[in-house]
Design an enzyme around this catalytic site. Structure first.
Site, PDB file in Angstrom:
ATOM      1  N   ASP A  29       0.868  -1.172   0.000  1.00  0.00           N
ATOM      2  CA  ASP A  29       0.000   0.000   0.000  1.00  0.00           C
ATOM      3  C   ASP A  29       0.915   1.235   0.000  1.00  0.00           C
ATOM      4  O   ASP A  29       1.797   1.349   0.870  1.00  0.00           O
ATOM      5  CB  ASP A  29      -0.866  -0.041   1.281  1.00  0.00           C
ATOM      6  CG  ASP A  29      -1.824   1.146   1.380  1.00  0.00           C
ATOM      7  OD1 ASP A  29      -1.669   2.112   0.607  1.00  0.00           O
ATOM      8  OD2 ASP A  29      -2.712   1.093   2.255  1.00  0.00           O
ATOM      9  N   GLU A  79      30.018   6.423   4.595  1.00  0.00           N
ATOM     10  CA  GLU A  79      29.938   5.019   4.999  1.00  0.00           C
ATOM     11  C   GLU A  79      29.745   4.152   3.769  1.00  0.00           C
ATOM     12  O   GLU A  79      29.422   2.970   3.878  1.00  0.00           O
ATOM     13  CB  GLU A  79      28.854   4.794   6.055  1.00  0.00           C
ATOM     14  CG  GLU A  79      27.457   5.194   5.680  1.00  0.00           C
ATOM     15  CD  GLU A  79      26.477   5.014   6.842  1.00  0.00           C
ATOM     16  OE1 GLU A  79      25.949   6.038   7.286  1.00  0.00           O
ATOM     17  OE2 GLU A  79      26.233   3.882   7.273  1.00  0.00           O
ATOM     18  N   CYS A 111      26.328   7.050  10.192  1.00  0.00           N
ATOM     19  CA  CYS A 111      25.795   8.340   9.717  1.00  0.00           C
ATOM     20  C   CYS A 111      26.280   9.520  10.556  1.00  0.00           C
ATOM     21  O   CYS A 111      25.864  10.657  10.326  1.00  0.00           O
ATOM     22  CB  CYS A 111      24.269   8.310   9.709  1.00  0.00           C
ATOM     23  SG  CYS A 111      23.620   7.062   8.606  1.00  0.00           S
ATOM     24  N   THR A 152      13.499   3.302   1.960  1.00  0.00           N
ATOM     25  CA  THR A 152      14.152   4.431   2.645  1.00  0.00           C
ATOM     26  C   THR A 152      15.448   4.840   1.938  1.00  0.00           C
ATOM     27  O   THR A 152      16.179   5.687   2.430  1.00  0.00           O
ATOM     28  CB  THR A 152      14.459   4.077   4.123  1.00  0.00           C
ATOM     29  OG1 THR A 152      15.440   3.038   4.178  1.00  0.00           O
ATOM     30  CG2 THR A 152      13.219   3.607   4.862  1.00  0.00           C
ATOM     31  N   SER A 200      17.120  -0.274  15.554  1.00  0.00           N
ATOM     32  CA  SER A 200      17.821   0.988  15.319  1.00  0.00           C
ATOM     33  C   SER A 200      16.999   2.195  15.804  1.00  0.00           C
ATOM     34  O   SER A 200      17.556   3.151  16.350  1.00  0.00           O
ATOM     35  CB  SER A 200      18.142   1.123  13.824  1.00  0.00           C
ATOM     36  OG  SER A 200      19.119   2.095  13.654  1.00  0.00           O
ATOM     37  N   HIS A 223      18.751  13.671  12.545  1.00  0.00           N
ATOM     38  CA  HIS A 223      19.201  12.709  11.543  1.00  0.00           C
ATOM     39  C   HIS A 223      17.988  11.861  11.168  1.00  0.00           C
ATOM     40  O   HIS A 223      17.236  11.423  12.046  1.00  0.00           O
ATOM     41  CB  HIS A 223      20.312  11.807  12.105  1.00  0.00           C
ATOM     42  CG  HIS A 223      20.552  10.599  11.257  1.00  0.00           C
ATOM     43  ND1 HIS A 223      20.939  10.700   9.940  1.00  0.00           N
ATOM     44  CD2 HIS A 223      20.415   9.255  11.506  1.00  0.00           C
ATOM     45  CE1 HIS A 223      21.034   9.483   9.424  1.00  0.00           C
ATOM     46  NE2 HIS A 223      20.718   8.596  10.350  1.00  0.00           N
ATOM     47  N   ASN A 258      17.136   8.626   2.450  1.00  0.00           N
ATOM     48  CA  ASN A 258      18.275   8.668   3.364  1.00  0.00           C
ATOM     49  C   ASN A 258      19.545   9.011   2.582  1.00  0.00           C
ATOM     50  O   ASN A 258      19.793   8.428   1.522  1.00  0.00           O
ATOM     51  CB  ASN A 258      18.430   7.286   4.028  1.00  0.00           C
ATOM     52  CG  ASN A 258      19.377   7.306   5.221  1.00  0.00           C
ATOM     53  OD1 ASN A 258      19.937   8.344   5.571  1.00  0.00           O
ATOM     54  ND2 ASN A 258      19.546   6.161   5.847  1.00  0.00           N
ATOM     55  N   SER A 291      24.589   4.675  13.696  1.00  0.00           N
ATOM     56  CA  SER A 291      24.379   3.317  14.187  1.00  0.00           C
ATOM     57  C   SER A 291      25.693   2.726  14.658  1.00  0.00           C
ATOM     58  O   SER A 291      26.766   3.106  14.200  1.00  0.00           O
ATOM     59  CB  SER A 291      23.829   2.434  13.063  1.00  0.00           C
ATOM     60  OG  SER A 291      22.553   2.862  12.709  1.00  0.00           O
TER      61      SER A 291
HETATM   62  N1  COA Z   1      -0.873   3.137   5.762  1.00  0.00           N
HETATM   63  C1  COA Z   1      -0.275   3.970   6.640  1.00  0.00           C
HETATM   64  N2  COA Z   1       0.725   3.573   7.470  1.00  0.00           N
HETATM   65  C2  COA Z   1       1.159   2.284   7.376  1.00  0.00           C
HETATM   66  C3  COA Z   1       0.571   1.368   6.469  1.00  0.00           C
HETATM   67  C4  COA Z   1      -0.490   1.843   5.635  1.00  0.00           C
HETATM   68  N3  COA Z   1      -1.096   1.051   4.750  1.00  0.00           N
HETATM   69  N4  COA Z   1       1.190   0.191   6.608  1.00  0.00           N
HETATM   70  C5  COA Z   1       2.142   0.351   7.572  1.00  0.00           C
HETATM   71  N5  COA Z   1       2.123   1.599   8.031  1.00  0.00           N
HETATM   72  C6  COA Z   1       2.974   2.211   9.047  1.00  0.00           C
HETATM   73  C7  COA Z   1       3.260   1.293  10.229  1.00  0.00           C
HETATM   74  O1  COA Z   1       2.201   1.340  11.184  1.00  0.00           O
HETATM   75  C8  COA Z   1       4.544   1.894  10.747  1.00  0.00           C
HETATM   76  O2  COA Z   1       4.283   3.054  11.483  1.00  0.00           O
HETATM   77  P1  COA Z   1       4.941   3.251  12.941  1.00  0.00           P
HETATM   78  O3  COA Z   1       6.434   3.210  12.719  1.00  0.00           O
HETATM   79  O4  COA Z   1       4.461   4.593  13.359  1.00  0.00           O
HETATM   80  O5  COA Z   1       4.496   2.120  13.774  1.00  0.00           O
HETATM   81  C9  COA Z   1       5.263   2.341   9.461  1.00  0.00           C
HETATM   82  O6  COA Z   1       4.260   2.435   8.460  1.00  0.00           O
HETATM   83  C10 COA Z   1       6.315   1.371   8.981  1.00  0.00           C
HETATM   84  O7  COA Z   1       5.748   0.092   8.962  1.00  0.00           O
HETATM   85  P2  COA Z   1       6.584  -1.178   9.451  1.00  0.00           P
HETATM   86  O8  COA Z   1       5.706  -2.349   9.413  1.00  0.00           O
HETATM   87  O9  COA Z   1       7.265  -0.867  10.740  1.00  0.00           O
HETATM   88  O10 COA Z   1       7.629  -1.238   8.265  1.00  0.00           O
HETATM   89  P3  COA Z   1       8.886  -2.178   8.078  1.00  0.00           P
HETATM   90  O11 COA Z   1       8.903  -3.303   9.051  1.00  0.00           O
HETATM   91  O12 COA Z   1       8.898  -2.509   6.640  1.00  0.00           O
HETATM   92  O13 COA Z   1      10.162  -1.260   8.439  1.00  0.00           O
HETATM   93  C11 COA Z   1      11.698   0.524   8.610  1.00  0.00           C
HETATM   94  C12 COA Z   1      10.227   0.134   8.334  1.00  0.00           C
HETATM   95  C13 COA Z   1      11.803   2.031   8.585  1.00  0.00           C
HETATM   96  C14 COA Z   1      12.132   0.007   9.986  1.00  0.00           C
HETATM   97  C15 COA Z   1      12.583  -0.112   7.489  1.00  0.00           C
HETATM   98  O14 COA Z   1      12.275   0.500   6.268  1.00  0.00           O
HETATM   99  C16 COA Z   1      14.074   0.025   7.739  1.00  0.00           C
HETATM  100  O15 COA Z   1      14.680  -0.782   8.429  1.00  0.00           O
HETATM  101  N6  COA Z   1      14.700   1.053   7.141  1.00  0.00           N
HETATM  102  C17 COA Z   1      16.119   1.330   7.352  1.00  0.00           C
HETATM  103  C18 COA Z   1      16.305   2.166   8.609  1.00  0.00           C
HETATM  104  C19 COA Z   1      17.768   2.374   8.878  1.00  0.00           C
HETATM  105  O16 COA Z   1      18.563   2.469   7.986  1.00  0.00           O
HETATM  106  N7  COA Z   1      18.159   2.481  10.150  1.00  0.00           N
HETATM  107  C20 COA Z   1      19.562   2.587  10.518  1.00  0.00           C
HETATM  108  C21 COA Z   1      20.153   3.920  10.313  1.00  0.00           C
HETATM  109  S1  COA Z   1      19.814   5.089  11.575  1.00  0.00           S
END
Ligand code: COA
Length: 376
Positions: A29, A79, A111, A152, A200, A223, A258, A291
């Site tokens: 979605d 990085e 980062c 991301t 993270s 960040h 990012n 991180s």
């Molecule tokens: N409509 C609106 N919101 C929705 C949705 C929809 N149809 N489906 C999911 N969401 C929301 C979830 O509720 C969640 O919100 P919340 O964080 O407020 O709870 C958000 O979207 C993300 O959903 P989630 O299921 O947690 O996604 P994911 O498991 O695929 O992971 C990240 C999201 C950001 C953790 C992932 O993309 C990631 O690991 N990115 C890299 C981050 C990174 O690099 N970190 C290290 C450097 S600091």
């Protein structure tokens, strides 16, 4: 004596993928990406670019002949290094035609390295106020196809000229905290990082709480590994800014994705470009997270007349003047990137560099990179 950022510039690749296209291909979605994660677009690096060309574009957008003559140190934070030995800054040095009595270092701490470099540069200039330091950050945030991090991704570079009597912002010393944590890492044999995104987020918020200055700022920049990280951070922060201001803080990241080391400074550029308030003499909070892990909170005071060295319209134009690509082109550009940076083979392509690019990667000969300044 005031020390800080005299000028700041940024560069993002001229191509982007709209999150609607990614969501369609990944059977997700689109609101998960656009509302849940907060990403609208992902900047995509093209075949003629790498971390050096992006850093060159960012530096070239701010440096005059006089600046170039005063720079005696380049600190290049990344990085996504292209070489385990040779600093990427060496290529920047050659292509910018800088003087030879210059120190060049490449710095790594996820980062955070750009913030660390900025703080080291401040101390250096404090000791030698006639010197200027060029702090560069340039990264390609590549998590791989069909991974949770894919939505991301992004790429981009920031250039900051650090000097005494800065015209943009006086930068203040920070408070920092470090702890070894396994939230995100990329061993040298891996092409993409191992990331536990949910861990993270918890590590990030924990570090923020530890260095929270308990001070009210007009804006606080964060960040952002994805735009909504600013929303999450603002919730645990002792002096949250309004929802309206958070929109300003994350606006550029939403459009880019990012960019790792540059992400915090992209947030600052977003505030400088979009804030409705007069920012002169205002102090802005800055939270940096790397991180692995480290957190630092520092602040900076925007200088009177800063708009003489910060052209909002040019920043907004740089963001707007990009071309959308379709999913197939995204796939081919990122496959090309992987092939080039993992095998260190530059595959000849019939790709024509974007008309706005000033620097391109022309050749790789046994890993040595040859760049070209595009004549216009
Ligand atoms: N409509 C609106 N919101 C929705 C949705 C929809 N149809 N489906 C999911 N969401 C929301 C979830 O509720 C969640 O919100 P919340 O964080 O407020 O709870 C958000 O979207 C993300 O959903 P989630 O299921 O947690 O996604 P994911 O498991 O695929 O992971 C990240 C999201 C950001 C953790 C992932 O993309 C990631 O690991 N990115 C890299 C981050 C990174 O690099 N970190 C290290 C450097 S600091």
């Amino acid at each position: 004596m005031k020390i800080g950022i005299d000028k700041i510039g940024f560069y993002v690749p001229r191509y982007y993928l709209d999150m609607t296209s990614l969501a369609k291909e990944r059977n997700q979605d689109v609101n998960k990406y656009k509302i849940g994660i907060g990403q609208h677009k992902m900047s995509v690096i093209s075949p003629a670019e790498d971390i050096v060309t992006m850093a060159l574009e960012a530096a070239n957008s701010i440096l005059t002949k006089e600046d170039k003559a005063a720079i005696d140190t380049i600190l290049f934070a990344t990085e996504t290094a292209i070489d385990y030995s040779k600093a990427a800054g060496n290529y920047v040095h050659r292509m910018l035609g800088l003087q030879h009595n210059i120190r060049i270092l490449e710095l790594k701490q996820a980062c955070y390295a750009a913030t660390g470099s900025l703080q080291l540069a401040l101390d250096y200039v404090r000791m030698q106020p006639d010197k200027k330091v060029l702090v560069l950050s340039s990264d390609v945030a590549w998590y791989g196809f069909n991974t949770p991090g894919e939505a991301t991704q992004g790429a981009g570079a920031i250039a900051m000229l650090v000097s005494a009597n800065p015209r943009l912002a006086q930068v203040h010393k920070g408070t920092f905290t470090t702890e070894e944590l396994p939230d995100f890492y990329r061993p040298s044999y891996q092409e993409i990082p191992t990331v536990d995104g949910h861990l993270s987020i918890r590590c990030y918020n924990d570090m923020l709480k530890r260095v929270d200055p308990h001070t009210n700022f007009l804006y606080t920049c964060f960040h952002m590994p994805f735009a909504n990280m600013a929303v999450k951070a603002n919730k645990v922060y002792s002096h949250p800014i309004s929802d309206e201001k958070i929109e300003v803080v994350k606006a550029f990241t939403q459009e880019v994705g990012n960019i790792y080391n540059g992400s915090l400074f992209l947030s600052l550029i977003s505030v400088l470009s979009l804030a409705k308030e007069n920012l002169e003499n205002e102090t802005i909070g800055m939270f940096s997270y790397g991180s692995g892990a480290i957190g630092e909170f520092f602040s900076l005071t925007i200088q009177e007349g800063y708009e003489k060295v910060f052209n909002k319209d040019a920043m907004l134009k740089h963001l707007d003047d990009r071309d959308e690509i379709n999913f197939e082109t995204y796939q081919s550009y990122m496959s090309f990137y992987k092939e080039k940076e993992v095998t260190h083979q530059f595959i000849e392509s019939d790709f024509t560099p974007h008309a706005q690019n000033n620097f391109v990667l022309e050749q790789m000969i046994q890993g040595h990179r040859i760049y070209k300044k595009v004549s216009k």
